[in-house]
Design a protein around this motif. Structure first.
Motif, mmCIF file in Angstrom:
data_model
loop_
_atom_site.group_PDB
_atom_site.id
_atom_site.type_symbol
_atom_site.label_atom_id
_atom_site.label_comp_id
_atom_site.label_asym_id
_atom_site.label_seq_id
_atom_site.Cartn_x
_atom_site.Cartn_y
_atom_site.Cartn_z
ATOM 1 N N LEU A 3 0.851 -1.186 0.000
ATOM 2 C CA LEU A 3 0.000 0.000 0.000
ATOM 3 C C LEU A 3 0.889 1.239 0.000
ATOM 4 C CD1 LEU A 3 -2.776 1.371 0.215
ATOM 5 C CD2 LEU A 3 -2.610 1.127 2.704
ATOM 6 N N VAL A 4 0.813 2.022 -1.057
ATOM 7 C CA VAL A 4 1.618 3.247 -1.166
ATOM 8 C C VAL A 4 0.947 4.386 -0.425
ATOM 9 C CG1 VAL A 4 2.600 4.939 -2.762
ATOM 10 C CG2 VAL A 4 2.564 2.513 -3.390
ATOM 11 N N SER A 5 -0.367 4.555 -0.672
ATOM 12 C CA SER A 5 -1.093 5.632 0.004
ATOM 13 C C SER A 5 -2.582 5.375 -0.087
ATOM 14 C CB SER A 5 -0.767 6.998 -0.611
ATOM 15 O OG SER A 5 -1.254 7.065 -1.948
ATOM 16 N N ILE A 6 -3.325 5.936 0.835
ATOM 17 C CA ILE A 6 -4.785 5.950 0.764
ATOM 18 C C ILE A 6 -5.250 7.268 1.376
ATOM 19 C CG2 ILE A 6 -4.956 4.565 2.883
ATOM 20 C CD1 ILE A 6 -7.653 3.501 1.721
ATOM 21 N N GLU A 7 -5.816 8.110 0.538
ATOM 22 C CA GLU A 7 -6.277 9.420 0.987
ATOM 23 C C GLU A 7 -7.294 9.973 0.003
ATOM 24 O OE1 GLU A 7 -2.810 11.841 1.293
ATOM 25 O OE2 GLU A 7 -2.312 11.683 -0.838
ATOM 26 N N ASN A 8 -8.200 10.767 0.525
ATOM 27 C CA ASN A 8 -9.250 11.399 -0.287
ATOM 28 C C ASN A 8 -10.033 10.376 -1.110
ATOM 29 O OD1 ASN A 8 -8.390 13.989 0.605
ATOM 30 N ND2 ASN A 8 -6.813 14.018 -0.980
ATOM 31 N N GLY A 9 -10.248 9.212 -0.514
ATOM 32 C CA GLY A 9 -11.054 8.198 -1.174
ATOM 33 C C GLY A 9 -10.360 7.442 -2.280
ATOM 34 N N ALA A 10 -9.045 7.589 -2.421
ATOM 35 C CA ALA A 10 -8.290 6.888 -3.464
ATOM 36 C C ALA A 10 -7.127 6.132 -2.840
ATOM 37 C CB ALA A 10 -7.765 7.865 -4.517
ATOM 38 N N ALA A 11 -6.886 4.920 -3.322
ATOM 39 C CA ALA A 11 -5.767 4.106 -2.830
ATOM 40 C C ALA A 11 -4.794 3.847 -3.971
ATOM 41 C CB ALA A 11 -6.269 2.782 -2.270
ATOM 42 N N VAL A 12 -3.518 3.904 -3.651
ATOM 43 C CA VAL A 12 -2.465 3.573 -4.608
ATOM 44 C C VAL A 12 -1.727 2.352 -4.075
ATOM 45 C CG1 VAL A 12 -0.394 4.344 -5.805
ATOM 46 C CG2 VAL A 12 -2.214 5.991 -5.285
ATOM 47 N N LEU A 13 -1.696 1.283 -4.880
ATOM 48 C CA LEU A 13 -1.057 0.038 -4.482
ATOM 49 C C LEU A 13 0.070 -0.284 -5.459
ATOM 50 C CD1 LEU A 13 -4.362 -1.951 -3.968
ATOM 51 C CD2 LEU A 13 -2.936 -1.068 -2.141
ATOM 52 N N ALA A 14 1.209 -0.667 -4.928
ATOM 53 C CA ALA A 14 2.312 -1.124 -5.764
ATOM 54 C C ALA A 14 2.198 -2.636 -5.918
ATOM 55 C CB ALA A 14 3.654 -0.749 -5.133
ATOM 56 N N VAL A 15 2.010 -3.092 -7.162
ATOM 57 C CA VAL A 15 1.796 -4.515 -7.427
ATOM 58 C C VAL A 15 2.648 -4.933 -8.627
ATOM 59 C CG1 VAL A 15 0.090 -6.320 -7.807
ATOM 60 C CG2 VAL A 15 -0.612 -4.181 -6.743
ATOM 61 N N THR A 16 3.437 -5.972 -8.457
ATOM 62 C CA THR A 16 4.217 -6.493 -9.573
ATOM 63 C C THR A 16 3.499 -7.696 -10.184
ATOM 64 O OG1 THR A 16 5.506 -7.886 -8.074
ATOM 65 C CG2 THR A 16 6.398 -5.712 -8.604
ATOM 66 N N CYS A 17 3.852 -8.015 -11.408
ATOM 67 C CA CYS A 17 3.242 -9.133 -12.138
ATOM 68 C C CYS A 17 1.715 -8.999 -12.144
ATOM 69 C CB CYS A 17 3.654 -10.472 -11.541
ATOM 70 S SG CYS A 17 3.380 -11.896 -12.651
ATOM 71 N N PHE A 18 1.262 -7.814 -12.519
ATOM 72 C CA PHE A 18 -0.179 -7.541 -12.561
ATOM 73 C C PHE A 18 -0.504 -6.687 -13.774
ATOM 74 C CE2 PHE A 18 -3.773 -4.717 -11.586
ATOM 75 C CZ PHE A 18 -4.770 -5.661 -11.369
ATOM 76 N N SER A 19 -1.508 -7.099 -14.525
ATOM 77 C CA SER A 19 -2.022 -6.310 -15.642
ATOM 78 C C SER A 19 -3.521 -6.138 -15.456
ATOM 79 C CB SER A 19 -1.743 -6.986 -16.984
ATOM 80 O OG SER A 19 -2.474 -6.347 -18.029
ATOM 81 N N LEU A 20 -3.936 -4.906 -15.212
ATOM 82 C CA LEU A 20 -5.361 -4.619 -15.044
ATOM 83 C C LEU A 20 -6.123 -4.955 -16.314
ATOM 84 C CD1 LEU A 20 -7.594 -3.355 -13.229
ATOM 85 C CD2 LEU A 20 -7.046 -1.159 -14.329
ATOM 86 N N GLU A 21 -5.597 -4.536 -17.457
ATOM 87 C CA GLU A 21 -6.286 -4.761 -18.730
ATOM 88 C C GLU A 21 -6.473 -6.250 -19.012
ATOM 89 O OE1 GLU A 21 -5.897 -3.740 -23.505
ATOM 90 O OE2 GLU A 21 -4.221 -3.340 -22.155
ATOM 91 N N LYS A 22 -5.420 -7.036 -18.891
ATOM 92 C CA LYS A 22 -5.523 -8.470 -19.168
ATOM 93 C C LYS A 22 -6.484 -9.145 -18.196
ATOM 94 C CE LYS A 22 -0.804 -8.924 -21.005
ATOM 95 N NZ LYS A 22 0.524 -9.557 -20.772
ATOM 96 N N THR A 23 -6.396 -8.776 -16.922
ATOM 97 C CA THR A 23 -7.233 -9.406 -15.904
ATOM 98 C C THR A 23 -8.716 -9.152 -16.162
ATOM 99 O OG1 THR A 23 -5.484 -9.281 -14.232
ATOM 100 C CG2 THR A 23 -7.746 -9.454 -13.422
ATOM 101 N N LEU A 24 -9.044 -7.943 -16.622
ATOM 102 C CA LEU A 24 -10.445 -7.576 -16.806
ATOM 103 C C LEU A 24 -10.995 -7.929 -18.179
ATOM 104 C CD1 LEU A 24 -10.559 -4.098 -15.016
ATOM 105 C CD2 LEU A 24 -11.035 -6.367 -14.072
#
Length: 290
Positions: A3-24
């Motif tokens: 977890l990099v940050s979570i503020e103002n209703g938004a979270a930033v996560l550092a994730v390796t070996c992950f593709s949002l486009e391919k997964t969805l």
């Protein structure tokens, strides 16, 4: 995952070996729409989320600490080491090199059993754009309105009670086609079926599949998909035409029948079998598109 940050209703996560486009877009889910800025907006278990990837950072909004921890991290399967899994698979089956390279970044989503059951009944002899359109129409017509973002109404997936009064013509109107009768009957049988699965003292995916196959239109492939994508049973290997072609093309000792392919894949890959199936499915479709 970090977890990099979570503020103002938004979270930033550092994730390796992950593709949002391919997964969805790899055929395991159908309720995420691409946005002009390259992000995706989806509805999961009554929650609306916008997700965007920038390099190894995954940006999710709106989220709270509670929804992040209790829903989204598990939904995207962010705590599993897929890089290590890929290396282990290559040692077991070097012939997976091309599918692993093509599908690197795919993760198995943790979805809702009821929604997955209806979705994969629509999927029989169907293709992804048409399934997506049907599920969106079903949700728009009969699901509860959650909110409106960027001139788009976001609806929850309808609950069984919200679909009980649908006629065969209603199902056909959302693109069910010949599957209308299966869906019509499954809505009425779902609660009893799921109750029997939930009452098992020790959940057994094989017993769950047997119960699921008592639902109209649910055969071995669809029951395996429901178990894999909706119930988190990763020891599954649904065989369809795409997977069959890839297996026979890449696997030197591939069995001949679908049942034998499934059995041997489960024996070879264990808990990674469902992930391997998605890699093969994605690779096959990409080769077809090319």
């Amino acid at each position: 995952m970090r977890l990099v940050s979570i503020e103002n209703g938004a979270a930033v996560l550092a994730v390796t070996c992950f593709s949002l486009e391919k997964t969805l877009t790899c055929g395991q889910c159908f309720r995420w729409r691409p946005e002009p800025d390259g992000s995706y907006t989806g509805v999961v278990k009554g929650e609306v989320l916008n997700a965007r990837q920038e390099a190894d950072n995954l940006i999710l909004k709106p989220v709270s600490e509670a929804t992040l921890q209790n829903l989204w991290i598990s939904y995207f399967d962010l705590q599993r080491d897929y890089e290590a899994m890929n290396q282990q698979l290559l040692q077991k089956a070097p012939w997976l090199a091309a599918p692993i390279e093509t599908g690197k970044g795919i993760r198995l989503l943790q979805q809702d059993p009821w929604e997955t059951t209806i979705t994969f009944l629509f999927s029989a002899n169907n293709h992804i754009p048409r399934i997506t359109k049907s599920i969106e129409q079903l949700s728009y017509r009969y699901g509860t309105l959650i909110n409106r973002i960027n001139d788009h109404d976001n609806h929850a997936f309808p609950k069984p009670d919200q679909l009980t009064d649908l006629t065969l013509e209603d199902w056909r109107a959302v693109g069910a086609g010949y599957r209308a009768n299966y869906l019509f009957q499954t809505v009425r049988q779902w609660k009893a079926c799921y109750r029997l699965m939930s009452e098992q003292q020790h959940r057994d995916p094989r017993a769950d599949r047997e119960l699921l196959q008592t639902l109209p239109g649910v055969g071995p492939k669809v029951s395996a998909c429901i178990n894999l994508f909706g119930m988190g049973a990763r020891h599954q290997f649904p065989v369809d035409v795409w997977v069959r072609r890839m297996v026979k093309s890449l696997w030197p000792e591939a069995p001949q029948t679908d049942a034998a392919i499934e059995a041997e894949a489960l024996n070879l890959f264990g808990e990674a079998a469902g992930y391997v199936q998605q890699l093969l499915f994605y690779h096959a479709r990409l080769q077809k598109i090319k």
